[in-house]
Scaffold this motif. Structure first.
Motif, short mmCIF file in Angstrom:
data_model
loop_
_atom_site.label_atom_id
_atom_site.label_comp_id
_atom_site.label_asym_id
_atom_site.label_seq_id
_atom_site.Cartn_x
_atom_site.Cartn_y
_atom_site.Cartn_z
N VAL A 96 -5.33 63.79 -24.92
CA VAL A 96 -5.24 62.34 -25.16
C VAL A 96 -5.50 61.56 -23.88
N SER A 97 -4.88 61.96 -22.77
CA SER A 97 -5.01 61.19 -21.53
C SER A 97 -6.42 61.26 -20.96
N VAL A 98 -7.09 62.41 -21.10
CA VAL A 98 -8.47 62.52 -20.61
C VAL A 98 -9.40 61.63 -21.43
N ALA A 99 -9.22 61.62 -22.75
CA ALA A 99 -10.06 60.75 -23.59
C ALA A 99 -9.82 59.28 -23.24
N VAL A 100 -8.57 58.90 -23.02
CA VAL A 100 -8.26 57.51 -22.66
C VAL A 100 -8.87 57.16 -21.31
N LEU A 101 -8.80 58.09 -20.36
CA LEU A 101 -9.36 57.83 -19.03
C LEU A 101 -10.85 57.51 -19.10
N GLY A 102 -11.56 58.15 -20.01
CA GLY A 102 -13.00 57.94 -20.12
C GLY A 102 -13.39 56.54 -20.54
N VAL A 103 -12.46 55.80 -21.18
CA VAL A 103 -12.80 54.45 -21.65
C VAL A 103 -12.12 53.36 -20.82
N MET A 104 -11.33 53.73 -19.82
CA MET A 104 -10.70 52.74 -18.96
C MET A 104 -11.73 52.10 -18.01
N VAL A 105 -11.61 50.79 -17.78
CA VAL A 105 -12.54 50.09 -16.90
C VAL A 105 -11.84 49.36 -15.76
N HIS A 106 -10.61 48.92 -15.97
CA HIS A 106 -9.88 48.20 -14.92
C HIS A 106 -9.40 49.19 -13.87
N PRO A 107 -9.53 48.86 -12.59
CA PRO A 107 -9.15 49.83 -11.54
C PRO A 107 -7.70 50.27 -11.61
N PHE A 108 -6.77 49.35 -11.95
CA PHE A 108 -5.36 49.74 -12.04
C PHE A 108 -5.14 50.67 -13.23
#
Length: 446
Positions: A96-108
């Motif tokens: 779950v966390s790896v998939a979410v990381l792939g779509v994150m755009v904000h640096p924080f």
């Protein structure tokens, strides 16, 4: 050696291990075949997202910090909840966390999720190692750990090459691919791997009250000999980490390109895949004390020789030396940790041991950067030689009175049999708040 001889050697290497071990081995291989984040995170942040190298370093540090924290939490979960539940929680959390990381755009957001990925991806290690110790007889453990380490490196070698092509097409596809492969691991564990946690120690009566002879985290931290081994493991892993943080910087300072570094470091993976199994056949019944002393010296002076390198060929030669040390050290040291761990506390012991590698991954970049900037790369390689010598001396001092694990008849002494959680009436009901907190803590290899 003849073809028949090779077949015999291969058969002897893989024979006699429990079926459950091979399902666990397969899940490790699948997991490493899907590795993407650890390999291409820096390139993803700098090339695809356009962030600075400093920001990429911060994210990498947070990823490593997550691994440090989860090592202890996952060790406790492995002993309390069981090996199988810990692996399932860690693998599902990783997916779950790896998939979410792939779509994150904000640096924080990227930094925060990377921290969670580090926690989740590192949390299954204590459970995997504890389960292997549960299901594999003492006389076969070095061989089993070596085969597992071979699977890690084989999977990582294949995934690194494949991930390079995937990254050219889409970094997001790499994140999703890793998430899916991790889910496959979870399915394998859920369907094929039974729980192996030994039964709880007998209940004792103290002043009229029932109390368990339980291994706690404080028990591990007060175990002087074991914590000495953890400290020495930190020193050795600090040396090995320089292959990925100090070596590329030094080669760049010598005017060599990133492809030159790739050529030199590829020797590491090729040798591990080619030599791990035959070397294990040679060392599996030898004194682990001598093996750890020799491997520490090989690691330290293998990197020390880098001070005299100036071409890709010589750099590759030094990689050969410390790779041999890695091949010997990894399964031997993991076997020693099992030998020093009580059956009911294997998760906690493995968690603290795993933490030594995670802390080294945090300290090594700081160490190499400071030494190279202020004194030059030659001093870094000299420091590696000194650290290797100190580690070798430490192993000699710590294990002078260590009894051999494989004494006559020992293999016939059974460990406490694993029993289902519901069959333990003496086990306290889990605290929901503690379970939630533990899940938050949960989760490469080399």
């Amino acid at each position: 050696m003849s073809v028949a001889g090779l077949r015999t050697a291969a058969r002897e290497t893989v024979s006699g291990l429990p079926r459950e071990f091979w399902w666990l081995w397969l899940s490790t291989l699948v997991n490493r075949l899907g590795a993407f984040v650890a390999t291409f995170m820096a390139l993803y942040l700098t090339l695809d997202r356009g962030y600075s190298a400093s920001y990429a370093g911060l994210v990498a540090a947070l990823h490593g910090l997550g691994g440090v924290i989860s090592s202890l939490g996952a060790g406790v979960m492995t002993d309390r909840l069981g090996r199988r539940p810990t692996m399932l929680i860690a693998q599902l959390s990783t997916a779950v966390s790896v998939a979410v990381l792939g779509v994150m755009v904000h640096p924080f957001a990227i930094a925060g999720v990377a921290f969670l990925v580090g926690m989740a991806s590192n949390a299954s290690r204590p459970a995997v190692q504890a389960m292997m110790a549960d299901i594999v007889p003492p006389k076969d453990r070095v061989r089993a750990f070596s085969l597992n380490y071979w699977a890690i490196n084989l999977g990582f070698a294949v995934s690194s090459a494949a991930a390079g092509f995937i990254a050219e097409y889409s970094y997001l596809a790499g994140f999703i691919g890793e998430a899916l492969m991790t889910l496959v691991c979870a399915v394998l564990v859920f369907v094929k791997v039974p729980e192996s946690r030994p039964a709880q120690a007998p209940v004792k009566t103290v002043d009229g009250k029932r109390a368990k002879d339980e291994v706690r985290l404080t028990t591990v931290l007060r175990d002087g000999r074991f914590m000495g081994v953890v400290g020495l493991s930190f020193l050795v892993s600090l040396i090995f980490q320089q292959g990925y943080v100090g070596l590329p910087v030094a080669m760049g300072a010598d005017g060599l390109s990133s492809s030159d570094f790739g050529t030199a470091i590829a020797v590491n993976g090729v040798l591990i895949v080619a030599l791990q199994i035959p070397v294990t056949r040679f060392i599996q019944h030898r004194d682990p004390r001598r093996l750890l002393i020799i491997s520490s010296l090989l690691a330290g002076y293998g990197f020390g020789l880098t001070a005299f390198a100036g071409s890709v060929a010589v750099y590759a030669l030094t990689v050969c030396v410390w790779t041999l040390a890695e091949i010997v050290n990894a399964p031997t040291q993991t076997g020693l940790v099992v030998q020093l761990s009580p059956a009911q506390g294997r998760g906690r012991y493995q968690g603290v041991y795993t933490m030594s590698w995670s802390v080294a991954a945090l300290v090594a970049p700081l160490m190499s950067g400071f030494v190279i900037d202020h004194y030059g790369a030659a001093w870094l390689w000299g420091a590696c030689a000194v650290i290797g010598t100190v580690a070798a001396l430490g192993y000699w001092l710590l294990m002078r009175n260590l009894p051999r694990e494989e004494t006559p008849g020992e293999e016939n002494v059974p460990e406490p049999a694993p029993v289902p959680a519901q069959a333990r009436p003496d086990q306290a009901e889990p605290d929901p708040a503690a379970a939630v907190a533990a899940a938050v803590v949960v989760e490469r290899a080399v």
